[in-house]
Enzyme design. Sequence first.
Site, short mmCIF file in Angstrom:
data_model
loop_
_atom_site.label_atom_id
_atom_site.label_comp_id
_atom_site.label_asym_id
_atom_site.label_seq_id
_atom_site.Cartn_x
_atom_site.Cartn_y
_atom_site.Cartn_z
CG HIS A 121 -13.00 -0.63 8.70
ND1 HIS A 121 -13.70 0.92 8.33
CD2 HIS A 121 -11.95 -0.31 9.56
CE1 HIS A 121 -13.22 1.92 9.78
NE2 HIS A 121 -12.37 0.88 10.29
CD GLU B 74 -5.22 5.86 4.15
OE1 GLU B 74 -5.71 5.81 4.26
OE2 GLU B 74 -4.46 5.34 3.50
CE LYS C 248 -4.41 -2.14 2.06
NZ LYS C 248 -5.19 -1.64 2.68
NE ARG D 49 -8.12 -9.25 -3.76
CZ ARG D 49 -9.12 -8.86 -4.04
NH1 ARG D 49 -10.80 -8.83 -4.34
NH2 ARG D 49 -9.36 -7.67 -2.57
P1 ADP Z 1 -7.80 -3.13 3.76
O1 ADP Z 1 -7.34 -3.43 2.21
O2 ADP Z 1 -7.55 -3.91 4.46
O3 ADP Z 1 -9.10 -3.87 2.82
P2 ADP Z 1 -9.29 -0.50 2.86
O4 ADP Z 1 -7.92 0.43 2.35
O5 ADP Z 1 -9.03 -1.31 1.50
O6 ADP Z 1 -8.23 -1.63 3.72
O7 ADP Z 1 -9.69 0.42 3.39
C1 ADP Z 1 -11.31 -0.88 3.75
C2 ADP Z 1 -12.17 0.19 4.18
O8 ADP Z 1 -11.66 0.52 5.64
C3 ADP Z 1 -12.59 1.24 3.73
O9 ADP Z 1 -13.46 1.25 2.68
C4 ADP Z 1 -12.71 3.00 4.84
O10 ADP Z 1 -14.20 2.43 5.02
C5 ADP Z 1 -12.22 1.85 5.84
N1 ADP Z 1 -11.08 2.95 5.74
C6 ADP Z 1 -9.66 2.81 5.04
N2 ADP Z 1 -8.91 4.16 4.92
C7 ADP Z 1 -9.98 4.85 5.35
C8 ADP Z 1 -9.51 6.70 5.86
N3 ADP Z 1 -8.38 6.62 5.65
N4 ADP Z 1 -10.13 7.77 6.45
C9 ADP Z 1 -11.16 6.67 6.79
N5 ADP Z 1 -12.16 5.15 6.19
C10 ADP Z 1 -10.55 4.37 5.68
#
Ligand code: ADP
Length: 511
Positions: free
Chosen positions: A241, A206, A122, A298
């Site tokens: 999440h 973040e 990431k 993917r």
């Molecule tokens: P993973 O790869 O573990 O699924 P992601 O980065 O895709 O994690 O994030 C999954 C979810 O977490 C997002 O859809 C959102 O709901 C929440 N999320 C991720 N980053 C943030 C952020 N910076 N602020 C608020 N919510 C976030």
Amino acid sequence: MTIPNKKIKKILIANRGEIAIRIIRACRDAGITAVAVYSEIDKTAYHVRLADEAHYIGPAPAKDSYLNQQNIVDVAKKAGVDAIHPGYGFLAENDSFAKLCEDNGLIFIGPRAETIALLGDKLEARRVALKADLPIVPGTDFDNKDLGHLNEKARAIGFPILVKAAAGGGGKGMRVVDSEEKLQESVSSAIREAGAAFGDGRVYFEKYLKDPRHVEIQIFADAHGHVVYLGERECSIQRRHQKVIEESPSPIMTPELRRKMGEAAVNLARESGYLGAGTVEFLVDPNLNFYFLEVNTRLQVEHPVTEMVTGLDLVREQIRVAEGTPLSFNQENIEPRGHAIECRVYAEDPHQDFLPSTGIISEYREPAGPGIRVDSGVVAGSEIVIYYDPIIAKLVVWGRHREEALERCERALTEYRISGLHTTIGFACSVIRSAGFRLGQYSTGYIDSAFPGRVFKCPQDDPSERAAMAAVVYDFLERQKVSLTIKRKSESQNAWVRFYRQQGFKQFDKR
Ligand code: ADP
């Protein structure tokens, strides 16, 4: 860049459940022989029965079977396949597996190993996004050994912050931190969790955005330099999440925003030398500013939502790209039509914080009718086991407009019958019926804000609905002049009567 040039006639599907079945179906449509693999516990699974050939790959734990790279490659060579499709999960985003396939003369249906490695990290993906001029969520990386400067770094972004794992996925290694007091402890536990889950404990910060929406863009790239975006999917209905309900188009989308997000996703794909299907995920704030989140290299769980509105078969397109054939469409001739909604059906108990629920599915009846598609991995008698993701099926509905899709979705959910374990059907029904969802006004925090007591109901769970159903059955039996004495009823009538008696309806008591 060399262009692949090989007709694919036989594919091994390195996966199980609904996604293995989805890929088998694409193979069948294309006249390609589909080879399944299975673990000990899956030997009678539906994907095994549906494939043209099936091979045993090891004991139930995923690390010994569906994650056993060498075993899978050996089986693929023995079976004489041309290519391996990894589905999603398991080895789908594993660059060393993609490389192993390549080294053994097998086509890996997905991006090149280097692209998977680059975008799977990431932190690296954020750098690529910046280089391609995408807006990214404000944040910072740091050296895990340098824990002394954490407060400074966090303060620079501003609380609340989100600690995330560089190798992350599935919400693992993620912690929301509101204040400096909890920072050190949260970072240490995120590092431990990430290390255990991914063998890579690197974490970063973040800014934790307030009430964002998760909107993602489906991209496709072929080996001839065509890179295309196929519109968006809104995936803000989440628990832990992680997504549970998705739709396309997004209720907040405008043609202008779609073009901007689509072009941003295409730029990132070009910057990373992308090949095949991928998803660029964004968070969108209430002012419609969008920020790059990550790339999934993917096929996505929710890809059918895009298939329903575009009419394309994304798995078929993946196979075309892997063969070196140009995409069958271009940016100009993609015309999304209507509205699609997907409800993931998990074996989980929504009233117990979505705890996975294992056991045998004793009754299984899928909804059908206009605009309904069910991608499922089970039949009555299938067992949901602890070893794998507890997804049972995906209900995908299509309507000419959102209102029609919502009506069909609600109808389909009330028709769906799964007995023997807890599922998310009642939960999905509650969400689809809720005011905020109906109005399209929701964000990633919707489940917590709209259902503070976490009570989710579907008609089949509702005692008053059950009473109404019981009355209808009773009336029917009476009109048929069927005596309600047990010995004169057919087996199925007996079963109904037993069911309603168990539910406490006095009119079904023995007379
Ligand atoms: P993973 O790869 O573990 O699924 P992601 O980065 O895709 O994690 O994030 C999954 C979810 O977490 C997002 O859809 C959102 O709901 C929440 N999320 C991720 N980053 C943030 C952020 N910076 N602020 C608020 N919510 C976030």
